[in-house]
Design an enzyme around this catalytic site. Sequence first.
Site, short mmCIF file in Angstrom:
data_model
loop_
_atom_site.label_atom_id
_atom_site.label_comp_id
_atom_site.label_asym_id
_atom_site.label_seq_id
_atom_site.Cartn_x
_atom_site.Cartn_y
_atom_site.Cartn_z
N GLU A 1 75.20 12.59 -35.68
CA GLU A 1 75.59 11.44 -36.42
C GLU A 1 75.73 9.89 -35.41
O GLU A 1 75.27 8.91 -35.82
CB GLU A 1 76.71 11.41 -37.14
CG GLU A 1 77.25 10.41 -38.10
CD GLU A 1 77.84 10.61 -39.24
OE1 GLU A 1 77.38 11.88 -39.93
OE2 GLU A 1 78.42 9.98 -39.90
N ASP B 1 77.51 14.71 -39.62
CA ASP B 1 78.76 15.12 -40.06
C ASP B 1 78.69 15.93 -41.52
O ASP B 1 77.56 15.46 -42.30
CB ASP B 1 79.52 13.98 -40.48
CG ASP B 1 80.10 13.20 -39.23
OD1 ASP B 1 80.12 13.72 -38.03
OD2 ASP B 1 80.88 12.09 -39.39
N TYR C 1 87.19 17.96 -37.73
CA TYR C 1 86.77 16.85 -38.80
C TYR C 1 87.91 16.31 -39.64
O TYR C 1 88.29 17.02 -40.24
CB TYR C 1 85.59 17.31 -39.62
CG TYR C 1 84.76 16.33 -40.36
CD1 TYR C 1 84.29 15.25 -39.33
CD2 TYR C 1 84.60 16.33 -41.70
CE1 TYR C 1 83.48 14.10 -39.85
CE2 TYR C 1 84.04 14.94 -42.09
CZ TYR C 1 83.57 13.99 -41.15
OH TYR C 1 82.89 12.99 -41.91
#
Length: 942
Positions: free
Chosen positions: A7, A105, A311
Site C-alpha cells: 500500500e 492493507d 493494524y
Amino acid sequence: MHLIVAEKNISARRIAEILGEGKRIAESKDTGVSTYSFGDTTTVGLRGHVVEIDFVPGYANWRSEESTPRSLIDAKTIKIPTERKIVALLQKLSRRADRVTIATDYDTEGELIGKEAFELIRVVNPKVVVDRARFSAITPQELKHAFTHTTELDFALAAAGEARQSIDLMWGASLTRFISLAARRGGQNILSVGRVQTPTLTMIVDREKEIEAFVPEKYWQLWLETEKSGERIEARHTHGRFLDKAAAEHARDRTKAPLVVTEVKFGEKQDRAPSPFDTTTYIVAAARLGFSAANAMRIAEDLYMNGFISYPRTDNTVYPPSLDIEGILKTLRSSPFKKDVEWVTANRRAVPTRGKKSTTDHPPIHPTGAATREALGDDAFRIYELVLRRFLATLAPDARWKTLKILFDAGGEEYTATGGQLIEPGWHTVYPFSEVQETILPPFATGEHLPIKRVTLDEKETQPPARYTQSKLIQRMEELGLGTKSTRHEVIAKLVSRKYVEGSPLRPTLVGRVVTESLEQHADMITKPDMTQTIEAHMQQIKESTRTREDVIRESRQMLHRAFDQLEANETVIGEDIRGRTAEEMNLGKCPVCEGILGIKHLRGNTQFIGCSRYPECSFNIGLPTAQWGFAVRTDEVCEKHHLNFVRLVRKGARPWDIGCPLCHHLNSNKESLAEIPSMTKALAEKILSQHVYTVAEISRSSPESLAKRLGIPLVTAHQLISDAGSVLEKLRRRSECRKFMRERLVPRKGRSPAKIFTALKELGITELSGLANTDAATLKKAGVSDTETDQILTEAKTLYYGQLLKDIGIPAVSLKKYIAAGITDPEMFCNQPPASLSKLAGVSPATVQRHVDLVCAYLKKPVPKKFTQLQIEKGKKELLGIRGITRAEMENLSRAGIINATTLLLADAEEVAADSGIAVGKIREFLAAIQKKKDNAIIQL
Ligand SMILES: [Zn+2]
Ligand SMILES: [Zn+2]
C-alpha cells in the site's frame, strides 16, 4: 519475477526486509519511486490510491446551463491516475512479472486500492497470476503466514469501496455545487456539503442549540466538616440535591452537634481490567494524552507500517484464538517495558479481557514489536507505550478496592462519608493512564460522638450538556453508524478545515450553523444520519454479494434526486437565507468613524479590503493584501483597544498570515509614512488620529477648508499639511516604483533577498529610480547586485527614468519612442549637441527636434544649442519670403516650427510642420511645390 504490491513505500520496504530473510535487499529508484529486490522477488509501494474517480470531462464549469448541479447525479465517472509515476512503474514491472501478489492493507479501502492496482496490471499483462496476501501486522510471523497462504482478491469487498467512492463523489459534488451557487459563493469561499460530513456537522450544531436553550436550575447541597484523630473529614447530607432552598435551609438549621456514627459499612469492589483497543476506544484514550483524533491515527499508522503495532483500523475488541499472546510477550521483553511485561507474565489472568464487538477482519490493536524512544521520537513513543500498556492491562488481573461507608446523625439529619482503598492494584500496576483516587478514612465505631466543625450550604446551578470533544464525537458517530473507522477522524478534520466548526471542544461557526439549518429546513434528509446508515447497510450487502454495486448506486441516485426536488423548489429562499445570515461572519465591529459596522469585503479578482457598512456616506476603509496572499477571514480574538475582531489571511497549504487587529495594523503600517510629512508635529499627529485620519493619502485628498475644520487648525497649516502630504505620497510612489523595478530584475538567489539589497541601497542614498539612473556600476555592486544584473539595471533604469522625465517635460510618446530607440535618453543630450544630429539619429524631423530641444533646455534651465548663426537665420528668412505664397506672418510661424530656410522646409514632414506652425497642410504643400519648382528652374538655368 514475483512482484509484490504494497500500500505504501514504507511497507514495501518492510515486506522485502522480512521476506528477504537476511538476503541483500537491492533498492533501486525509477523516476523517484523505490523498488526493493531480493532473489527473483521485487516489492513496490503505492501511495494509497493511485487513481481517482472523477466525472467525465464537460462538468467543470459550475455555471454551465447544461451541467447543472443536479446533472452531476447521473454524470458518468472515470478513473484518472493521480500518481502517474507510480502507475507507470507498476505497469513497467508488471510486464516482466509472472506472478503478482497484492499486499495492500486488509480492509475495504485496502481491497479497493488492491483492485485498482489489479486493473492497471491487467491492462499490460492480461495473463499474469494475481493473488492477495492479507495480514494484520507487518511482522515476520504474520507476513510469512500471509504469503504462504495467499488467496484471491475480494472483488465484492472492493466493489463496496467503489460504491462508497461513487456515492460520496455524487452527493458531495452535486450538493456542494448547488448550495454554493444558491449562496453565490465561489473559489475559496464555497460551501461544502457531504454525505457523512453534513449529518456530523448537524450533530455539533444540535448540541450547540441544546446548550443555548438550556435554562440552568438552582439547587443546594449541604455538607459538614468533622474531625477524627486530627484529620479533617467531609460528610454529605444524604438527601443529595435540594431543589427547594427553604428545605435545604431547614435541614441546615436542624443540623446540631453531636455528630453520632450510626452505621459503619465495609465492602469490596471489583475493578475490571479494560478491554482491548478498537479504533474508537484507542482514539478516546489517545485524546486523554492530548492527541487529536487525526494525529492519533497518523501516528498509529506509522507504527503499524514499521511493525511496532498491529493494524489500527479495527472494530474488534476480542483477541482471536489465533493471536500468539505468548509470542508477543516474549517480543516485548526486549522493549523498555521489560519489568511490566515480566510482572504481567507472572500475574496473568486466566483469560484476556474481551469487549462487546467481535469481528474477523483484524484483531484489536496490540503491540507487535519492541521499540525504543530513541527510535520513535517522543510522540510516537507515547502512543506505542499506550498500546503496549493497554495490551498488558488486558492480560492483567482485575483490581480490588476496599470500600467504607459511614452514616452519621446530627439532630435527626443524616450525613454520610465514603472511603475507598485500592487493596489489589492489579492492572493499574501496568496501566497508569486511568486515574486512581483513594480516600482513606480513619476507623470509626458505631455510637461514636464527633464534633461538628462547620456546616455549609452550597448554592449550585445545573450545567448544560458539554460540547463534543473530537473523541466523544467519534464515539457518537460510531453509535449512529456515521462514517467508518477509517474515515471518522478525516470527516472531523474536514469540518475544521472548511471552517464549519472550530475550537476544542468543537463548536459550530456561524456559516456551519447557517448551512446546516438551511438544509434542515429544506432537505432534512441530507442532515439526518438515517440516509447514511442506509447506505452503510447497503455497503454491507455488497460485501456479502447479496446486492450489486450498480443497484446500490442506482438507489442512492434516486434518494439524491428526491433531495434535489426539494432543494430546487426552494433555491431562492435557501440562497437568500444563507447570504443574509453569513454576512455577519465578515463583520469585525464598530466603524471608528461613524456608527456603521466594519466588515471584510471580497470583490471579484482577488481584491479584498475592510470597509464600512455606511458606505458611501462613510468612506472609511482599510486596504488588505490581495487574496493571492490568503483569503481574509475573521478570527475570535478581539483587540482590547479598538474592540475589533482580528483578521487572518488563509491560504491552502500555507501558514496563515495573521494581520491581527485591522486598525492596529492600519496604524502601524501608516506610522512611518505619516512621520515623513515635514509639517507634522507631535500635537498634530495626535489630533489627526483622534479625528480618524490614518493615511497620508487621506490628508492629501482633503480640501484645506474641511481639514482645517475637522482638525481645528488654521487654514494655512492645513494648506501646508495637504501640500506636504502630496509630496510624501509622490515620494512613496517613486520609492515603491523603484523597488518594483529592482524586484523584477533581480534574479532569485539563495541567501540574498531583494529586501537586503533595498536596505543596502537606502544606506547608499538610492531609494528612487532617479538615483538608480544616475548611479554607477560600482555602487550597485557594493549593494550586492551582480555584474550582469548591474548592466541591465543601469541601462533600463536610465531608459525608464529619463523616458518618464522626457514625457513629463512634454515630449510626445511617438517621438519619445524614436529617441529611446536611438539611445537618446539623457535629457542633457538635448542641450549639448546640435539638433540636426539628434534629428539624424532619431529620425525625427528637424523642426520637431528643435521644438523638443527648446522644451528640454527650458526645463533644465540650459541654453538652447545654436544651430545657425544670426547671419544664416537672416538669410534663411529672406529665402523663405522669396518663395511664392509665404507671407511675413507665415514666415514667423514657420520659424517657430523650426523651419528656418527653404532647405529645412523641404526636408521636413509637411503634416508635422502644419501642426507645429498652425498653417494648413495644403498650404505647406503649395510652399514645398514652389520651392521644388524654384530649385528645378535653378538647375535649368545652370
Ligand atoms: Zn463608517
Ligand atoms: Zn487594535
